[in-house]
Design a protein around this motif. Structure first.
Motif, PDB file in Angstrom:
ATOM      1  N   LEU A 176      17.920   8.587   3.152  1.00 31.93           N
ATOM      2  CA  LEU A 176      18.173   9.942   2.663  1.00 31.93           C
ATOM      3  C   LEU A 176      17.702  10.112   1.218  1.00 31.93           C
ATOM      4  N   GLN A 177      17.880   9.081   0.394  1.00 34.01           N
ATOM      5  CA  GLN A 177      17.386   9.149  -0.979  1.00 34.01           C
ATOM      6  C   GLN A 177      15.868   9.286  -1.008  1.00 34.01           C
ATOM      7  N   TYR A 178      15.195   8.579  -0.089  1.00 31.09           N
ATOM      8  CA  TYR A 178      13.732   8.699  -0.032  1.00 31.09           C
ATOM      9  C   TYR A 178      13.324  10.098   0.443  1.00 31.09           C
ATOM     10  N   LEU A 179      14.039  10.632   1.433  1.00 29.72           N
ATOM     11  CA  LEU A 179      13.734  11.985   1.908  1.00 29.72           C
ATOM     12  C   LEU A 179      13.982  13.013   0.805  1.00 29.72           C
ATOM     13  N   GLN A 180      15.028  12.794   0.002  1.00 31.27           N
ATOM     14  CA  GLN A 180      15.281  13.680  -1.139  1.00 31.27           C
ATOM     15  C   GLN A 180      14.131  13.605  -2.139  1.00 31.27           C
ATOM     16  N   PHE A 181      13.666  12.389  -2.383  1.00 23.09           N
ATOM     17  CA  PHE A 181      12.530  12.215  -3.296  1.00 23.09           C
ATOM     18  C   PHE A 181      11.302  12.987  -2.790  1.00 23.09           C
ATOM     19  N   LEU A 182      11.004  12.854  -1.496  1.00 22.17           N
ATOM     20  CA  LEU A 182       9.855  13.565  -0.932  1.00 22.17           C
ATOM     21  C   LEU A 182      10.025  15.077  -1.061  1.00 22.17           C
ATOM     22  N   TYR A 183      11.224  15.568  -0.762  1.00 16.53           N
ATOM     23  CA  TYR A 183      11.450  17.011  -0.819  1.00 16.53           C
ATOM     24  C   TYR A 183      11.240  17.535  -2.234  1.00 16.53           C
ATOM     25  N   LEU A 184      11.784  16.813  -3.216  1.00 18.82           N
ATOM     26  CA  LEU A 184      11.631  17.259  -4.598  1.00 18.82           C
ATOM     27  C   LEU A 184      10.171  17.242  -5.032  1.00 18.82           C
ATOM     28  N   LYS A 185       9.435  16.222  -4.625  1.00 20.68           N
ATOM     29  CA  LYS A 185       8.012  16.151  -4.970  1.00 20.68           C
ATOM     30  C   LYS A 185       7.227  17.284  -4.302  1.00 20.68           C
ATOM     31  N   TYR A 186       7.543  17.547  -3.028  1.00 24.36           N
ATOM     32  CA  TYR A 186       6.857  18.613  -2.314  1.00 24.36           C
ATOM     33  C   TYR A 186       7.213  19.981  -2.889  1.00 24.36           C
ATOM     34  N   SER A 187       8.402  20.103  -3.488  1.00 19.23           N
ATOM     35  CA  SER A 187       8.852  21.398  -3.996  1.00 19.23           C
ATOM     36  C   SER A 187       8.257  21.728  -5.350  1.00 19.23           C
ATOM     37  N   GLN A 188       7.708  20.749  -6.022  1.00 21.66           N
ATOM     38  CA  GLN A 188       7.108  21.009  -7.331  1.00 21.66           C
ATOM     39  C   GLN A 188       5.810  21.783  -7.177  1.00 21.66           C
ATOM     40  N   ASP A 189       5.628  22.763  -8.032  1.00 22.20           N
ATOM     41  CA  ASP A 189       4.375  23.528  -8.005  1.00 22.20           C
ATOM     42  C   ASP A 189       3.182  22.650  -8.337  1.00 22.20           C
ATOM     43  N   ALA A 190       3.429  21.535  -9.040  1.00 16.15           N
ATOM     44  CA  ALA A 190       2.325  20.665  -9.453  1.00 16.15           C
ATOM     45  C   ALA A 190       1.810  19.807  -8.324  1.00 16.15           C
ATOM     46  N   PHE A 191       2.473  19.873  -7.165  1.00 14.21           N
ATOM     47  CA  PHE A 191       2.020  19.018  -6.070  1.00 14.21           C
ATOM     48  C   PHE A 191       1.640  19.859  -4.856  1.00 14.21           C
ATOM     49  N   PRO A 192       0.391  20.261  -4.717  1.00 12.31           N
ATOM     50  CA  PRO A 192      -0.060  20.928  -3.492  1.00 12.31           C
ATOM     51  C   PRO A 192      -0.251  19.898  -2.386  1.00 12.31           C
ATOM     52  N   GLN A 193      -0.203  20.357  -1.126  1.00 11.80           N
ATOM     53  CA  GLN A 193      -0.458  19.457   0.002  1.00 11.80           C
ATOM     54  C   GLN A 193      -1.896  18.946  -0.086  1.00 11.80           C
ATOM     55  N   MET A 194      -2.090  17.655   0.059  1.00  9.75           N
ATOM     56  CA  MET A 194      -3.410  17.060  -0.123  1.00  9.75           C
ATOM     57  C   MET A 194      -4.177  17.077   1.191  1.00  9.75           C
ATOM     58  N   GLU A 195      -5.302  17.758   1.205  1.00  9.77           N
ATOM     59  CA  GLU A 195      -6.132  17.831   2.402  1.00  9.77           C
ATOM     60  C   GLU A 195      -6.795  16.486   2.668  1.00  9.77           C
ATOM     61  N   GLY A 196      -6.932  16.140   3.923  1.00  7.25           N
ATOM     62  CA  GLY A 196      -7.646  14.936   4.306  1.00  7.25           C
ATOM     63  C   GLY A 196      -6.805  13.686   4.332  1.00  7.25           C
ATOM     64  N   PHE A 197      -5.538  13.783   3.900  1.00  7.29           N
ATOM     65  CA  PHE A 197      -4.656  12.622   3.911  1.00  7.29           C
ATOM     66  C   PHE A 197      -3.593  12.802   4.981  1.00  7.29           C
ATOM     67  N   ARG A 198      -3.300  11.718   5.691  1.00  9.84           N
ATOM     68  CA  ARG A 198      -2.222  11.742   6.677  1.00  9.84           C
ATOM     69  C   ARG A 198      -0.898  11.662   5.925  1.00  9.84           C
ATOM     70  N   SER A 199      -0.106  12.713   6.019  1.00 10.90           N
ATOM     71  CA  SER A 199       1.146  12.767   5.267  1.00 10.90           C
ATOM     72  C   SER A 199       2.161  13.601   6.028  1.00 10.90           C
ATOM     73  N   PRO A 200       3.456  13.309   5.832  1.00  8.33           N
ATOM     74  CA  PRO A 200       4.478  14.102   6.519  1.00  8.33           C
ATOM     75  C   PRO A 200       4.545  15.516   5.949  1.00  8.33           C
ATOM     76  N   SER A 201       4.876  16.474   6.790  1.00  3.18           N
ATOM     77  CA  SER A 201       5.010  17.857   6.346  1.00  3.18           C
ATOM     78  C   SER A 201       6.430  18.099   5.836  1.00  3.18           C
ATOM     79  N   LEU A 202       6.611  19.193   5.122  1.00  5.51           N
ATOM     80  CA  LEU A 202       7.939  19.527   4.612  1.00  5.51           C
ATOM     81  C   LEU A 202       8.927  19.756   5.757  1.00  5.51           C
ATOM     82  N   SER A 203       8.463  20.375   6.832  1.00  2.00           N
ATOM     83  CA  SER A 203       9.354  20.618   7.972  1.00  2.00           C
ATOM     84  C   SER A 203       9.779  19.307   8.625  1.00  2.00           C
ATOM     85  N   GLN A 204       8.871  18.320   8.687  1.00  2.00           N
ATOM     86  CA  GLN A 204       9.236  17.016   9.246  1.00  2.00           C
ATOM     87  C   GLN A 204      10.284  16.327   8.371  1.00  2.00           C
TER      88      GLN A 204
END
Length: 719
Positions: free
Chosen positions: A618-646
């Motif tokens: 859960l701490q790791y999922l919280q970390f991911l959510y906070l990183k994804y929520s920052q305006d400074a981090f757009p979704q990176m095209e071309g990389f296999r990565s989990p989505s915010l909904s996942q």
């Protein structure tokens, strides 16, 4: 020539205790070719999506009740229809949970089966031969039902055929050793009775199948002596009056199959097209006794064109939809893709020089989730193409071994020699030829690795997974073997490429990944793109993207940005913005987040996680959510990565599985408050999106205007 491709498992079976029945009553196509409804022989109906072998819904009748005919899907109303205890018709929709609360009606006579064609109204066939359209029957459920069959005459098989826009019910019956066929037309109602020619004394047909072609109904039936007959019925000669006299039904011998010693017992034959017949439960002409096969025979040239050994007991059941054969065997319901190209004498005798088939048209037995989600065309693995180019010169000097020779080599040769020969084999083989071979190679490698702990060829197994011709159903021990050997790179590849990993195996991988010490994890070699994604995510400076598209995001009025900014402000302590796990461990957990699953089957296994592992996850999922929520981090095209909904889905799953434990854990209080705010913000976002849905639909309808240049600003007035 006809071909059978590598199969995969749709679901497990619960056969009868005496193994006389597979436990399946029927399989019916649902809304489209990718969905089927499976009815077991007791109490359950399950909807499956074929492409990912996952159940989408399941309905069960109460204890003491029994399903007495297979469920069908009414595409006119998007409802399911089934019969329990012979007389109770039940109708329900996909979102209904309890069958007992769905619509039901009791009729006055025992029902044999409900038939339904795509786009047609369901037809109810009673055990005494009467037929009613479902709507007219439900208008007066207790209406009297006439008896069409004679005394001591019983139905053995039935189906429905659409011919010239009309529905025909076909029934075969038995009376004192005589076999009859009824052809009944609906609207206007008429029926004709035929008598089947007698076979050897005491022999009754084992199976029937019917197809419509060239304005005639073709009936195919198999006898225990291996004789496959065909009878052709005209649909235009039926009058409006019921035929009382049984007309003789001419037949022609289509195939004389080898039966070995004795007679066939559990066997079935089904017409695939005008020239090919699928047969199961009949001995393979060139195989030894005691082995069961699924075979495709060419009826024009009397040749066996494809065969596949089926493990476990054969029950004589066979269904075919959309170039796939559904066959129960042992404790498994398997799907075998097939292809039946137009037959010629040269191809039937194996003398035709096959031209190279476009790879995009090659049947892909193991569908990719990218293909399913994004509609990408099937294509051979890029790694396979690169490897073929890189090793062309090297393979020219290598002995060209056949599949069987490579399989024998794997059983005894050292790892280095196996790696060299398998690489050469994959380099030489065309993509369509890999389908049946890769599964056999993987199974043999895994079997030897399990039997001999000193033997393990990681690189060879990784090569086979990279071909994308493999799935969990074909080689079910591969992922667990990789976990046992701590080959986490191979585990990562399997999670990426296998569309059908069971939830129990997914949780086993999750436990193993979370338990790895960070020091050991950093020594692993993992897939470079996924590692690069996490490196960028962890090291990216938040101030890097203060301006986007020429304006400051703080001036935006989009509620989503405001909501996420609040979440970041509330939970932006340094400990929460630093990754709680090591880089490589995070990469492996990301693969778990992107693995397909069913909530119903995943939750019980998640409960086996320890509270310590749940907190870390859960701490790791919280970390991911906070990183994804920052305006400074757009979704990176071309990389296999989990989505915010996942990410949010997994947060909810873990909370559902361990909520009581987390509430009682003092250390989890702050974490739970943060996660609550995350979920709340997502609910708010969805609510706001719902408000502008109408406007977005109008924008979509607007015609695309001509491009003015590389950059333009346009004001659109919605109201």
């Amino acid at each position: 020539m006809a071909a059978l491709y590598e199969g995969y498992t749709l679901c497990g079976l619960v056969p009868d205790q005496n193994l006389s029945s597979s436990g399946i009553q029927g399989i019916e196509e649902e809304r489209d070719r990718d969905h089927v409804v499976v009815t077991d022989s007791t109490r359950s109906v399950t909807l499956y999506k074929v492409s990912d072998q996952k159940p989408l819904g399941s309905w069960t009748v109460k204890q003491g009740q029994k399903l007495t005919c297979p469920a069908v899907f009414n595409s006119q109303t998007n409802e399911y229809v089934a019969v329990t205890d012979n007389k109770v018709i039940r109708i329900w929709k996909e979102d209904d949970i309890l069958l007992d609360k769905a619509f039901k009606a009791t009729v006055s006579s025992d029902v044999w089966k409900v038939h339904c064609t795509h786009g047609g109204e369901p037809v109810v066939l009673f055990q005494r031969g009467a037929v009613r359209l479902l709507d007219s029957l439900l208008a007066a459920p207790q209406q009297p039902i006439e008896e069409v069959l004679a005394q001591e005459e019983a139905i053995r098989w039935s189906t429905i055929i659409v011919a010239e826009t009309q529905q025909f019910i076909i029934i075969t019956t038995e009376q004192k050793g005589e076999h009859f066929l009824y052809l009944q037309r609906l609207n206007p109602n008429s029926v004709q009775r035929y008598r089947l020619e007698r076979e050897e004394p005491g022999l009754s047909p084992l199976s029937f199948s019917a197809t419509y072609r060239d304005k005639h109904i073709c009936l195919l039936y198999l006898y225990p002596n291996g004789h496959v007959y065909q009878s052709v019925l005209s649909v235009r000669g039926l009058g409006t009056e019921e035929g009382v006299q049984a007309l003789p039904l001419p037949r022609s011998l289509l195939l004389g199959l080898p039966v070995g010693d004795g007679q066939l017992e559990a066997a079935s034959a089904m017409a695939l097209d005008e020239a090919h017949v699928a047969v199961v439960g009949v001995p393979h002409p060139s195989a030894g006794g005691g082995k069961d096969f699924l075979c495709i025979w060419n009826t024009n040239f009397q040749t066996l064109q494809a065969g596949k050994e089926m493990a476990g007991k054969i029950y004589g059941q066979l269904w075919s939809y959309s170039n796939k054969v559904f066959i129960p065997h042992g404790k498994t319901l398997s799907i075998i893709p097939f292809e039946c190209p137009k037959s010629s004498l040269a191809s039937a005798l194996g003398k035709l020089k096959h031209t190279k088939i476009e790879e995009s048209k090659t049947p892909n037995s193991v569908p990719s989730w990218n293909n399913i989600l994004h509609g990408e065309k099937a294509q051979p693995s890029k790694s396979a193409e690169t490897r073929r180019t890189r090793t062309t010169r090297k393979s020219q000097s290598t002995t060209n071994l056949t599949t069987d020779q490579v399989l024998e080599l794997i059983k005894t040769a050292p790892v280095e020699e196996i790696q060299k020969e398998v690489e050469g084999f994959l380099t030489r083989a065309e993509f369509q030829d890999l389908q049946p071979s890769v599964g056999q190679l993987a199974l043999t490698l895994v079997s030897r690795s399990l039997a001999d702990p000193a033997f393990y060829s990681s690189s060879t197994l990784a090569q086979l997974v990279h071909t994308r011709c493999l799935c969990h159903s074909v080689c079910p021990d591969l992922v667990l073997l990789a976990l046992e050997k701590k080959d986490y790179f191979l585990c990562q590849l399997c999670l990426q490429f296998f569309p059908d990993i069971p939830e129990a195996v997914t949780c086993a991988c999750l436990k193993a990944f979370i338990s790895i010490p960070d020091v050991d994890a950093e020594k692993m070699s993992l897939e470079p793109d996924s590692v690069e994604f996490m490196e960028n995510l962890i090291t990216r400076d938040r101030a890097e993207a203060g301006l986007q598209n020429g304006f400051s995001p703080t001036s935006s009025v989009v509620n989503d940005r405001q909501t996420r900014a609040e979440d970041v402000k509330k939970a932006s302590a340094p400990s929460q913005l630093s990754c709680p796990v090591g880089l490589h461990k995070a990469v492996l957990i990301n693969e778990i987040l992107q693995t397909p699953y069913s909530d119903t089957f995943l939750l019980p296994h998640l409960k086996d996680l320890s509270s310590q592992h749940v907190m870390l996850f859960l701490q790791y999922l919280q970390f991911l959510y906070l990183k994804y929520s920052q305006d400074a981090f757009p979704q990176m095209e071309g990389f296999r990565s989990p989505s915010l909904s996942q990410i949010m889905d997994w947060v909810c799953l873990l909370l559902d599985a361990h909520f009581t434990v987390l509430v009682m854990t003092p250390e989890a209080k702050g974490l739970l408050l943060n996660l609550h705010s995350f979920v709340k913000s997502q609910v708010r976002l969805v609510s706001e999106l719902g408000k502008i849905e109408g406007s977005l639909q109008e924008l979509r309808k607007m015609k695309a205007k001509e491009s003015i240049g590389q950059y333009s600003i346009e004001i659109i007035e919605l109201f």
